[in-house]
Design a protein around this motif. Structure first.
Motif, mmCIF file in Angstrom:
data_model
loop_
_atom_site.group_PDB
_atom_site.id
_atom_site.type_symbol
_atom_site.label_atom_id
_atom_site.label_comp_id
_atom_site.label_asym_id
_atom_site.label_seq_id
_atom_site.Cartn_x
_atom_site.Cartn_y
_atom_site.Cartn_z
ATOM 1 N N SER A 1 10.879 -4.004 4.653
ATOM 2 C CA SER A 1 11.530 -4.809 3.616
ATOM 3 C C SER A 1 10.628 -4.976 2.397
ATOM 4 C CB SER A 1 11.905 -6.181 4.181
ATOM 5 O OG SER A 1 12.811 -6.056 5.253
ATOM 6 N N ALA A 2 9.329 -5.187 2.621
ATOM 7 C CA ALA A 2 8.410 -5.340 1.494
ATOM 8 C C ALA A 2 8.333 -4.052 0.680
ATOM 9 C CB ALA A 2 7.029 -5.745 1.998
ATOM 10 N N ALA A 3 8.220 -2.908 1.361
ATOM 11 C CA ALA A 3 8.157 -1.633 0.638
ATOM 12 C C ALA A 3 9.447 -1.379 -0.135
ATOM 13 C CB ALA A 3 7.896 -0.495 1.621
ATOM 14 N N THR A 4 10.573 -1.703 0.463
ATOM 15 C CA THR A 4 11.852 -1.541 -0.239
ATOM 16 C C THR A 4 11.922 -2.433 -1.465
ATOM 17 O OG1 THR A 4 12.944 -1.022 1.865
ATOM 18 C CG2 THR A 4 14.350 -1.654 0.024
ATOM 19 N N ARG B 1 -0.539 8.852 -1.324
ATOM 20 C CA ARG B 1 -1.340 9.430 -0.246
ATOM 21 C C ARG B 1 -1.367 8.519 0.976
ATOM 22 N NH1 ARG B 1 -6.627 11.964 -3.449
ATOM 23 N NH2 ARG B 1 -5.441 13.507 -4.699
ATOM 24 N N VAL B 2 -1.449 7.217 0.733
ATOM 25 C CA VAL B 2 -1.413 6.275 1.860
ATOM 26 C C VAL B 2 -0.077 6.372 2.586
ATOM 27 C CG1 VAL B 2 -1.406 3.828 2.465
ATOM 28 C CG2 VAL B 2 -3.066 4.705 0.822
ATOM 29 N N GLU B 3 0.998 6.493 1.843
ATOM 30 C CA GLU B 3 2.309 6.629 2.477
ATOM 31 C C GLU B 3 2.393 7.897 3.305
ATOM 32 O OE1 GLU B 3 7.052 6.820 1.230
ATOM 33 O OE2 GLU B 3 5.475 6.910 -0.298
ATOM 34 N N GLN B 4 1.919 9.008 2.758
ATOM 35 C CA GLN B 4 1.982 10.262 3.492
ATOM 36 C C GLN B 4 1.076 10.265 4.715
ATOM 37 O OE1 GLN B 4 0.946 13.065 0.407
ATOM 38 N NE2 GLN B 4 3.034 13.153 -0.416
ATOM 39 N N ALA B 5 -0.036 9.535 4.657
ATOM 40 C CA ALA B 5 -0.990 9.552 5.762
ATOM 41 C C ALA B 5 -0.640 8.554 6.859
ATOM 42 C CB ALA B 5 -2.402 9.271 5.238
ATOM 43 N N ALA C 1 0.828 -1.212 0.000
ATOM 44 C CA ALA C 1 0.000 0.000 0.000
ATOM 45 C C ALA C 1 0.860 1.260 0.000
ATOM 46 C CB ALA C 1 -0.930 -0.001 1.209
ATOM 47 N N LEU C 2 1.968 1.230 0.713
ATOM 48 C CA LEU C 2 2.852 2.394 0.756
ATOM 49 C C LEU C 2 3.450 2.693 -0.609
ATOM 50 C CD1 LEU C 2 4.750 1.729 4.114
ATOM 51 C CD2 LEU C 2 2.901 3.356 3.721
#
Length: 281
Positions: A160-163, A110-114, A104-105
């Protein structure tokens, strides 16, 4: 040119074909070398504690720990089961939450910023400080132990998943866009395969963190489990029983970690990715 250079050049490199099959086997080294080191450490532990006459309240030899394991094996095995179950369930919950959050990030700015600042702030809170809140929210049962496990293990999995999702080849992403593939199709066909090594790195860290969270929960709330055995034994100065429970905790951790490593091997093989032949699993 130094003197060592011609000497090194004159020394022939070992030919792997001339070595015995067992010496060329990487799995052999991965199994035998750790076992040999553990055996040497246990032998040194046994000899030093006996020769130095260390007080049994401080440190007991491995032979005493083995005797306790032999005598109380049914009880210890029964207490190992709830710890193992809580660890696996908590780890699976953290893995699902962390991978979904990492995706999601990456998929939504927007999800990352929120969300990400709040996740980071919650992670920076000392874990012991939230223990009373978990007890209030989830009670004295397994719910609080699972909450501890998820709380400790989901963050490295999410990072790790986002990276890994961000590490996807931009040219491959542009190719999917030029072929009118949806963002979800590009995510499954491009971002997910690129993220597999990163995801499993986070899963390995999360597996070790999950068992720590379960043991913390057992210290505080449980009337069963290896954490409860450790607290009970240490309060009665039963050092051998404490070490026996710690040894079984190591076995539980190795089982969970080994299952993650096996899952990584199977997933990499299914995707056709190269399997590492050296280093950690």
């Amino acid at each position: 040119m130094s003197v060592s250079q011609p000497i090194a050049a004159a020394r022939p490199a070992p030919n792997p074909a001339r070595l015995p099959g067992w010496a060329r086997s990487v799995p052999w080294r991965r199994i035998v070398l750790p076992l040999a080191f553990a055996a040497a450490a246990l032998l040194a532990w046994q000899v030093l504690t006996v020769r130095l006459a260390v007080s049994p309240m401080l440190l007991v030899p491995p032979s005493d720990v083995w005797a306790i394991l032999d005598q109380a094996w049914p009880i210890l095995l029964a207490q190992t089961w709830p710890t193992l179950v809580d660890t696996v369930v908590g780890f699976l919950m953290a893995a699902g939450l962390g991978i979904v959050l990492g995706g999601a990030l990456v998929m939504s700015r927007r999800v990352e910023q929120a969300i990400w600042p709040h996740v980071l702030t919650f992670q920076l809170i000392p874990k012991v400080a939230v223990a009373p809140l978990f007890i209030i929210w989830f009670g004295m049962g397994p719910g609080s132990r699972l909450a501890f496990a998820v709380f400790l293990s989901f963050f490295p999995i999410a990072v790790s998943a986002a990276t890994g999702f961000r590490a996807a080849d931009r040219n491959a992403i542009r190719l999917c866009e030029s072929l009118t593939a949806s963002r979800w199709q590009a995510f499954l066909r491009v971002r997910l395969p690129y993220a597999i090594p990163h995801i499993f790195t986070g899963l390995k860290v999360g597996a070790t963190a999950a068992i720590i969270g379960v043991v913390i929960g057992e210290f505080v709330t449980a009337q069963e489990g290896l954490g409860y055995i450790i607290m009970f034994a240490s309060s009665g100065a039963q050092t051998a029983l404490t070490f026996a429970a710690i040894g079984l905790l190591c076995v539980v951790g190795l089982l969970v970690y080994g299952a993650v490593a096996l899952g990584e091997y199977l997933v990499r093989r299914w995707y056709g990715a190269p399997i590492e032949s050296s280093g950690f699993l």
